[in-house]
Design an enzyme around this catalytic site. Structure first.
Site, PDB file in Angstrom:
ATOM      1  CB  SER A  39      -1.116   0.035   1.551  1.00 60.35           C
ATOM      2  OG  SER A  39      -0.484  -0.200   2.301  1.00 60.35           O
ATOM      3  CB  THR A 171     -41.325  24.996  -5.743  1.00 59.46           C
ATOM      4  OG1 THR A 171     -42.660  25.016  -7.181  1.00 59.46           O
ATOM      5  CG2 THR A 171     -41.034  25.801  -4.972  1.00 59.46           C
ATOM      6  CG  HIS A 172     -41.608  20.942  -8.956  1.00 56.01           C
ATOM      7  ND1 HIS A 172     -42.470  19.558  -8.381  1.00 56.01           N
ATOM      8  CD2 HIS A 172     -43.057  21.493  -8.233  1.00 56.01           C
ATOM      9  CE1 HIS A 172     -42.878  19.476  -8.058  1.00 56.01           C
ATOM     10  NE2 HIS A 172     -43.336  20.798  -7.251  1.00 56.01           N
ATOM     11  CB  SER A 293     -16.943  24.452 -27.426  1.00 53.11           C
ATOM     12  OG  SER A 293     -16.965  23.248 -28.777  1.00 53.11           O
ATOM     13  CE  LYS A 299     -22.323  25.753 -25.836  1.00 52.91           C
ATOM     14  NZ  LYS A 299     -22.097  24.086 -26.679  1.00 52.91           N
ATOM     15  CG  ASN A 301     -19.041  24.552 -22.684  1.00 49.22           C
ATOM     16  OD1 ASN A 301     -20.236  25.032 -23.142  1.00 49.22           O
ATOM     17  ND2 ASN A 301     -18.700  23.816 -24.305  1.00 49.22           N
ATOM     18  CD  GLU A 306     -21.456  21.215 -17.285  1.00 47.15           C
ATOM     19  OE1 GLU A 306     -22.313  21.282 -18.599  1.00 47.15           O
ATOM     20  OE2 GLU A 306     -20.079  21.961 -17.821  1.00 47.15           O
ATOM     21  CE  LYS A 341      -4.159   3.275   4.705  1.00 46.43           C
ATOM     22  NZ  LYS A 341      -4.880   2.071   6.097  1.00 46.43           N
TER      23      LYS A 341
END
Ligand code: ARG
Length: 472
Positions: A39, A171-172, A293, A299, A301, A306, A341
């Site tokens: 390890s 909401t939603h 992009s 773009k 992004n 994300e 670990k």
């Protein structure tokens, strides 16, 4: 290959490249068994704490009269030197080293011969590894606490700027009621404050030294675990040696807390990604927290948001992985416990990657308060306020809800809006001042009670969070 600076012969009859426990064995481990078992590649991260714990143990052996002060000083010096060489990347691991504990003990023994061979009296890797890991996690917890606190402070600062910026609360993900941006930002801050509180409580339970528990049953050598605990900065020593070497609940709890925290961060990231969607246009991420992009030149992004969102599941998975290892495991050390670990390191690393990126993104995001205010003209946001006007006039809520719903239905059927209602129409509906009802500022101010979205509540909340942080 041995440690480059290897001086004397390993003592105790041990030849170079032999494991620490070779005495009882005639054959070396099969290469594939060693490959599975070793390890060092990950637990080398424990090295500074292994050295620290070993130095504390040397003090303990000296206090118990098991080491002369010269030998103890030589051991402490050799341990510190090995620690320095590992930190500087100069240390050469032996391919036969099973783990960082064996490597450090081997290097010290290579250097000091018989004196080095006295180091492991009264301790075991079972109490050592768990001492190291507690120290490592407590340090990681303090770093995570520091960046989480920065994120809370950043959210509070941005919330104060936008205490009066009205926006559609959803909401939603659909228009629900008016809120302020400050109120929404502080919702994230409060969640992170609970994460800090959880870390505080976890640290109290984790600050318990296992050193002296030995393999499982302490030792006959008259060591003083409380003194070792104090030397290592732990609040206290273990209460039960079997518990000390067997349980990993401090890792599990760290992972649970980390998973909750990562979940909170993912939801903050989700809001950033949503608000900065050009189709919504409520905010714009600073270029430094976006990427382009490879094919579409237009773009920009929101990769930071994300990825912060997508990192959460791996932290939750770390909790599940360790919980599954511990499940049904009888007490006493099992090599299974070595699997504690990597999840712990990965979870801490993940938070330490995500948190600073979110601090930067939140600090630099440009909110478009005008666009949010414009979106707050959506009439549906005021429907609940309207029903509550009727309730204040004595109408039962269910009835007020029905009447308001019918009004909205009639307006939609005749392609009118609430803004087209005349003073008389409002009055006959039971609302004295319809125009005031549709004022976003008045709407959020009207929900000015404790914990509400009004500007004064935002300031009160920001003050309360500041006071909580200052009192820690
Ligand atoms: N590398 C081991 C671990 O991480 C250290 C303890 C080994 N103890 C033992 N008896 N094999 O758990």
């Amino acid at each position: 290959m041995t440690d480059g600076d290897a001086g004397g012969e390993g003592s105790g009859g041990r030849g170079s490249g032999e494991p620490l426990w070779a005495g009882r064995f005639t054959a070396a481990p099969a290469p594939e068994a060693h490959a599975l078992g070793t390890s060092v590649h990950h637990d080398v991260r424990l090295a500074p704490h292994d050295v620290e714990a070993s130095i504390a143990h040397v003090h303990g052996l000296e206090d118990a009269g098991l080491l002369t002060s010269d030998d103890a000083a030589a051991l402490r010096e050799a341990l510190a030197e090995v620690g320095r060489r590992i930190a500087d990347g100069e240390f050469v691991f032996d391919p036969a080293d099973e783990d960082v504990h064996s490597a450090i003990e081997r290097a010290v023994t290579d250097r000091l011969g018989d004196v080095g061979a006295r180091l492991h009296a009264g301790r075991s890797r079972n109490d050592l590894v768990v001492t190291d890991l507690r120290l490592w996690l407590l340090a990681a917890g303090r770093r995570i606490d520091g960046v989480t606190t920065m994120l809370v402070r950043t959210l509070v600062a941005r919330a104060r700027e936008h205490a009066e910026s009205v926006m559609p609360g959803t909401t939603h993900a659909r228009a629900a009621q008016t809120v302020t941006l400050g109120h929404h930002l502080l919702a994230h801050a409060w969640a992170l404050l609970r994460d800090l509180e959880r870390l505080d409580q976890w640290a109290i339970r984790t600050s318990v030294s296992p050193l002296g528990a030995g393999a499982l049953a302490t030792s006959t050598l008259g060591l003083d675990p409380a003194a070792s605990a104090a030397r290592l900065g732990f609040v206290r020593a273990f209460d039960n040696s079997i518990d000390a070497v067997s349980d990993r609940d401090f890792v599990q709890e760290f992972l649970a807390d980390a998973a909750i925290s990562a979940t909170h961060l993912s939801r903050l990231a989700a809001d950033l990604a949503r608000w900065t969607d050009p189709a919504l246009g409520w905010a714009e991420l600073d270029e430094a927290y976006t990427t382009g992009s490879s094919i579409m030149p237009q773009k920009r992004n929101p990769d930071t948001a994300e990825l912060a969102r997508a990192k959460a599941p791996r932290v939750a998975a770390a909790f599940v992985a360790l919980t599954s290892v511990l499940h049904g495991l009888s007490l006493g050390y099992h090599r299974d416990l070595q699997e504690d670990k990597e999840p712990a390191f990965d979870a801490a690393d993940t938070l330490e990657l995500v948190l600073p990126a979110l601090v930067g993104a939140v600090e630099t995001v440009r909110f478009d308060a005008g666009a949010m205010r414009a979106a707050a003209s959506e009439e549906g946001l005021y429907a609940t306020d309207l029903a509550e006007v009727l309730v204040r006039g004595g109408v039962p809520f269910r009835e007020a809800h029905r009447r308001t719903g019918e009004l909205l239905k009639q307006l939609a059927a005749s392609s009118r809006s609430m803004r087209d209602l005349t003073h008389e129409e409002w009055s006959s509906f039971g609302v004295p001042d319809g125009a005031a009802l549709l004022d976003p500022d008045a709407s959020v101010r009207a929900r000015g009670g404790g914990g509400g979205p009004s500007p004064s509540s935002v300031v009160d909340q920001a003050d309360a969070i500041g006071a909580w942080l200052a009192a820690r």
